[in-house]
Write a protein that holds these residues in place. Sequence first.
Motif, PDB file in Angstrom:
ATOM      1  N   ASP A 149       0.862  -1.171   0.000  1.00  0.00           N
ATOM      2  CA  ASP A 149       0.000   0.000   0.000  1.00  0.00           C
ATOM      3  C   ASP A 149       0.905   1.230   0.000  1.00  0.00           C
ATOM      4  O   ASP A 149       1.601   1.504   0.975  1.00  0.00           O
ATOM      5  CB  ASP A 149      -0.891  -0.015   1.250  1.00  0.00           C
ATOM      6  CG  ASP A 149      -1.768   1.217   1.346  1.00  0.00           C
ATOM      7  OD1 ASP A 149      -1.719   2.059   0.437  1.00  0.00           O
ATOM      8  OD2 ASP A 149      -2.495   1.350   2.343  1.00  0.00           O
ATOM      9  N   PHE A 150       0.902   1.972  -1.108  1.00  0.00           N
ATOM     10  CA  PHE A 150       1.802   3.103  -1.253  1.00  0.00           C
ATOM     11  C   PHE A 150       1.144   4.425  -0.859  1.00  0.00           C
ATOM     12  O   PHE A 150       1.510   5.486  -1.378  1.00  0.00           O
ATOM     13  CB  PHE A 150       2.314   3.188  -2.695  1.00  0.00           C
ATOM     14  CG  PHE A 150       3.390   2.201  -3.009  1.00  0.00           C
ATOM     15  CD1 PHE A 150       4.695   2.434  -2.617  1.00  0.00           C
ATOM     16  CD2 PHE A 150       3.105   1.029  -3.682  1.00  0.00           C
ATOM     17  CE1 PHE A 150       5.700   1.515  -2.918  1.00  0.00           C
ATOM     18  CE2 PHE A 150       4.093   0.101  -3.982  1.00  0.00           C
ATOM     19  CZ  PHE A 150       5.400   0.350  -3.598  1.00  0.00           C
ATOM     20  N   SER A 151       0.176   4.380   0.047  1.00  0.00           N
ATOM     21  CA  SER A 151      -0.424   5.624   0.518  1.00  0.00           C
ATOM     22  C   SER A 151       0.667   6.512   1.095  1.00  0.00           C
ATOM     23  O   SER A 151       1.473   6.080   1.909  1.00  0.00           O
ATOM     24  CB  SER A 151      -1.476   5.332   1.596  1.00  0.00           C
ATOM     25  OG  SER A 151      -2.509   4.534   1.081  1.00  0.00           O
ATOM     26  N   GLY A 152       0.673   7.765   0.680  1.00  0.00           N
ATOM     27  CA  GLY A 152       1.653   8.694   1.215  1.00  0.00           C
ATOM     28  C   GLY A 152       3.006   8.638   0.542  1.00  0.00           C
ATOM     29  O   GLY A 152       3.945   9.284   0.988  1.00  0.00           O
ATOM     30  N   VAL A 153       3.118   7.855  -0.546  1.00  0.00           N
ATOM     31  CA  VAL A 153       4.382   7.766  -1.274  1.00  0.00           C
ATOM     32  C   VAL A 153       4.115   8.052  -2.745  1.00  0.00           C
ATOM     33  O   VAL A 153       3.195   7.500  -3.337  1.00  0.00           O
ATOM     34  CB  VAL A 153       5.020   6.374  -1.121  1.00  0.00           C
ATOM     35  CG1 VAL A 153       6.287   6.283  -1.947  1.00  0.00           C
ATOM     36  CG2 VAL A 153       5.322   6.088   0.339  1.00  0.00           C
ATOM     37  N   ILE A 154       4.901   8.930  -3.315  1.00  0.00           N
ATOM     38  CA  ILE A 154       4.751   9.270  -4.723  1.00  0.00           C
ATOM     39  C   ILE A 154       5.902   8.639  -5.498  1.00  0.00           C
ATOM     40  O   ILE A 154       7.073   8.948  -5.254  1.00  0.00           O
ATOM     41  CB  ILE A 154       4.757  10.796  -4.925  1.00  0.00           C
ATOM     42  CG1 ILE A 154       3.613  11.441  -4.129  1.00  0.00           C
ATOM     43  CG2 ILE A 154       4.636  11.150  -6.399  1.00  0.00           C
ATOM     44  CD1 ILE A 154       3.669  12.951  -4.098  1.00  0.00           C
ATOM     45  N   LEU A 155       5.589   7.723  -6.416  1.00  0.00           N
ATOM     46  CA  LEU A 155       6.600   7.111  -7.271  1.00  0.00           C
ATOM     47  C   LEU A 155       6.890   8.055  -8.432  1.00  0.00           C
ATOM     48  O   LEU A 155       5.971   8.574  -9.072  1.00  0.00           O
ATOM     49  CB  LEU A 155       6.111   5.770  -7.808  1.00  0.00           C
ATOM     50  CG  LEU A 155       5.691   4.714  -6.780  1.00  0.00           C
ATOM     51  CD1 LEU A 155       5.265   3.441  -7.494  1.00  0.00           C
ATOM     52  CD2 LEU A 155       6.821   4.413  -5.822  1.00  0.00           C
ATOM     53  N   THR A 156       8.167   8.291  -8.688  1.00  0.00           N
ATOM     54  CA  THR A 156       8.539   9.198  -9.768  1.00  0.00           C
ATOM     55  C   THR A 156       9.401   8.471 -10.785  1.00  0.00           C
ATOM     56  O   THR A 156      10.215   7.624 -10.442  1.00  0.00           O
ATOM     57  CB  THR A 156       9.309  10.420  -9.225  1.00  0.00           C
ATOM     58  OG1 THR A 156      10.474   9.970  -8.529  1.00  0.00           O
ATOM     59  CG2 THR A 156       8.448  11.224  -8.278  1.00  0.00           C
ATOM     60  N   GLY A 157       9.188   8.819 -12.052  1.00  0.00           N
ATOM     61  CA  GLY A 157       9.989   8.216 -13.107  1.00  0.00           C
ATOM     62  C   GLY A 157       9.560   6.793 -13.412  1.00  0.00           C
ATOM     63  O   GLY A 157       8.502   6.325 -13.011  1.00  0.00           O
ATOM     64  N   SER A 158      10.424   6.093 -14.128  1.00  0.00           N
ATOM     65  CA  SER A 158      10.134   4.719 -14.551  1.00  0.00           C
ATOM     66  C   SER A 158      10.898   3.730 -13.683  1.00  0.00           C
ATOM     67  O   SER A 158      11.748   4.104 -12.874  1.00  0.00           O
ATOM     68  CB  SER A 158      10.521   4.536 -16.018  1.00  0.00           C
ATOM     69  OG  SER A 158      11.899   4.844 -16.202  1.00  0.00           O
ATOM     70  N   ASN A 159      10.583   2.459 -13.867  1.00  0.00           N
ATOM     71  CA  ASN A 159      11.262   1.397 -13.139  1.00  0.00           C
ATOM     72  C   ASN A 159      12.749   1.409 -13.493  1.00  0.00           C
ATOM     73  O   ASN A 159      13.124   1.367 -14.665  1.00  0.00           O
ATOM     74  CB  ASN A 159      10.639   0.051 -13.494  1.00  0.00           C
ATOM     75  CG  ASN A 159      11.266  -1.109 -12.745  1.00  0.00           C
ATOM     76  OD1 ASN A 159      12.017  -0.921 -11.789  1.00  0.00           O
ATOM     77  ND2 ASN A 159      10.954  -2.322 -13.185  1.00  0.00           N
ATOM     78  N   LEU A 160      13.598   1.465 -12.481  1.00  0.00           N
ATOM     79  CA  LEU A 160      15.042   1.525 -12.702  1.00  0.00           C
ATOM     80  C   LEU A 160      15.665   0.145 -12.902  1.00  0.00           C
ATOM     81  O   LEU A 160      16.853   0.048 -13.217  1.00  0.00           O
ATOM     82  CB  LEU A 160      15.710   2.236 -11.526  1.00  0.00           C
ATOM     83  CG  LEU A 160      15.275   3.696 -11.323  1.00  0.00           C
ATOM     84  CD1 LEU A 160      15.883   4.272 -10.062  1.00  0.00           C
ATOM     85  CD2 LEU A 160      15.649   4.544 -12.529  1.00  0.00           C
ATOM     86  N   ILE A 161      14.875  -0.915 -12.713  1.00  0.00           N
ATOM     87  CA  ILE A 161      15.344  -2.266 -13.020  1.00  0.00           C
ATOM     88  C   ILE A 161      15.170  -2.491 -14.517  1.00  0.00           C
ATOM     89  O   ILE A 161      14.042  -2.454 -15.033  1.00  0.00           O
ATOM     90  CB  ILE A 161      14.579  -3.327 -12.216  1.00  0.00           C
ATOM     91  CG1 ILE A 161      14.743  -3.087 -10.723  1.00  0.00           C
ATOM     92  CG2 ILE A 161      15.052  -4.723 -12.592  1.00  0.00           C
ATOM     93  CD1 ILE A 161      16.172  -3.118 -10.224  1.00  0.00           C
ATOM     94  N   THR A 162      16.257  -2.702 -15.192  1.00  0.00           N
ATOM     95  CA  THR A 162      16.200  -2.855 -16.651  1.00  0.00           C
ATOM     96  C   THR A 162      16.503  -4.273 -17.107  1.00  0.00           C
ATOM     97  O   THR A 162      16.149  -4.653 -18.225  1.00  0.00           O
ATOM     98  CB  THR A 162      17.200  -1.893 -17.326  1.00  0.00           C
ATOM     99  OG1 THR A 162      18.514  -2.140 -16.793  1.00  0.00           O
ATOM    100  CG2 THR A 162      16.812  -0.442 -17.055  1.00  0.00           C
ATOM    101  N   VAL A 163      17.162  -5.082 -16.266  1.00  0.00           N
ATOM    102  CA  VAL A 163      17.489  -6.448 -16.664  1.00  0.00           C
ATOM    103  C   VAL A 163      16.237  -7.321 -16.576  1.00  0.00           C
ATOM    104  O   VAL A 163      15.239  -6.951 -15.955  1.00  0.00           O
ATOM    105  CB  VAL A 163      18.607  -7.029 -15.776  1.00  0.00           C
ATOM    106  CG1 VAL A 163      19.870  -6.205 -15.901  1.00  0.00           C
ATOM    107  CG2 VAL A 163      18.159  -7.118 -14.316  1.00  0.00           C
TER     108      VAL A 163
END
Length: 553
Positions: free
Chosen positions: A139-153
């Motif tokens: 539950d990501f209440s109170g958290v803002i995800l920014t950008g794209s997923n940094l896992i590329t593999v």
Amino acid sequence: MPNVSGLVAYNAAHLPTPGTNMPGIPVALYNTVTGKGATAITDAAGKYLFTNVPAGDYYIIETWGTPGTLSPVDFTANQAAMTQPPEVEPPISALTFAPPALTDALDAVTPNLIKITVAASDFTNENFIDGPVGIKPLDFSGVILTGSNLITVADNGKMGSFAPGTATMTTNFTEPYPGVTPGFVYTNSTTPSDGKYTVMNTRITDGPWWGVSDHTTGIETGRFMLVNGANPGSVIFTQNVTTVPFADYVLTAWVLNLIYASSGYENPKLALEVLAADGSILLLQNVNSINPTAIPVWYQNGFKFNAQGNNNVTIRILSQGQAAQGNDYLIDDVAMYRVTMQDLVTVKKSASPSVIYNGTDVTITTLITNPTTITADNVFFKDVLDPTLVFVSGSVTIDTIANVTANPNTGFTLGNMAGGTSHTVVFHAISTAGASPVLNTSSATYTAISSGSGDIITNTVNSNIVSLHRPLYNLGQSSTDLVESVALVQTALSHIINAEGEKIQAMLAIPGISQANLLAINNSVQSNLDAITLLEGILQQKLQAVKNQIVGC
């Protein structure tokens, strides 16, 4: 012309055999050469039937959300040009009965797309079987995800995909992502042994292992990593990631306990880890115990971390358990995002009076408000007082209601706070001797990220700083000092008056002293006495000030 028929059914055990038939599910028949097709809605018995199907190559597709006609459907009469319908699992709401506890969705037990070539014979029992699955996200209440997923593999942590209609229980013949899993040996077996892993699509329940589709798609096209845990400390998944120094990030991965047996087997033992650029551990968190359940359940596990001074970090998923009966699990959708913590509460603190002495009763008031539209869960209030402020036991009120057991120094819960609500916490403390100023803040901590498997990430919001001041001396001491100073001056004055008298007596004892000299001596004495009289008035004013302070206390 031939007919094409089958059914859509639910199987709670994730076996590829009919269980409870499902009415109201769209099934499309699509000609891959002509681009024409028709969609039938399964009847009350969960069956679909296309009649009068011309010869040709077709896809039969379970395609929730595509409009159609209640079965049976005359294909020749109803076919029309269309874009190939997508494979889409029905939602849990499509069931006409209550699913097992923990169920959040349906996933594929058999492929959602079946390839057939129609000639002269009918196609029957072209069935689609769906099963229950739990999807327990953080539950990501109170958290803002920014950008794209940094896992590329590993296809951005999703473990890649197969073509639509690929048979279930399919693995890659060779390791698809060399270097991503350095601590385990790849195998194309669908039942890897201890210390080995594979990457595959939809499983069918066998032995003590669940059948389940991948977390990403829930159908046969998606893949997951299947790990037979062993060798504690071995790396299951790793990637070096570029970071912004001192920025906040979250690292997450979806994990499913492959064992459905309730006893005799080890639960998954693995951990998520972040290494600094110098190889030191920034954070390591074991995945909380994921117990066997009545259905397969995907849990999103993870934590928030700060990159500190690092321009890059290495993320790792580690094996934490020995080879054992059990300790078998699936991993999918590994992700790392930069985040901004959104403060769901504000904390405003005040204290009265602001000037304190030894023994002053200080009233401390804190207003905790949730100005957002998001509920702040498990709000916990804390106010660690300066050692010179002694909390008055039993003095806490929350919204004017007494809470005699609450202690701000150790903190206490305020529960969940819906958006737009507030709480006022009031308590008393007694001032003791100490330095000045006295600085204090209070705080409210709430659950910012949580998972069904027990991972909890909190966010703490601090109040403004309250400053209390102690005068250099307290009232009693300064009054005493003032009276003592008056007494000392009075003593000195008495000596001066006595000396002036002795001076006059000495002059009168001088034989033949002139009148002019006597007048000069008298004027000198008079001048000194006038100065003493003026000083006495000042001393009287000091004593009156002390009297007024004492009366006013």
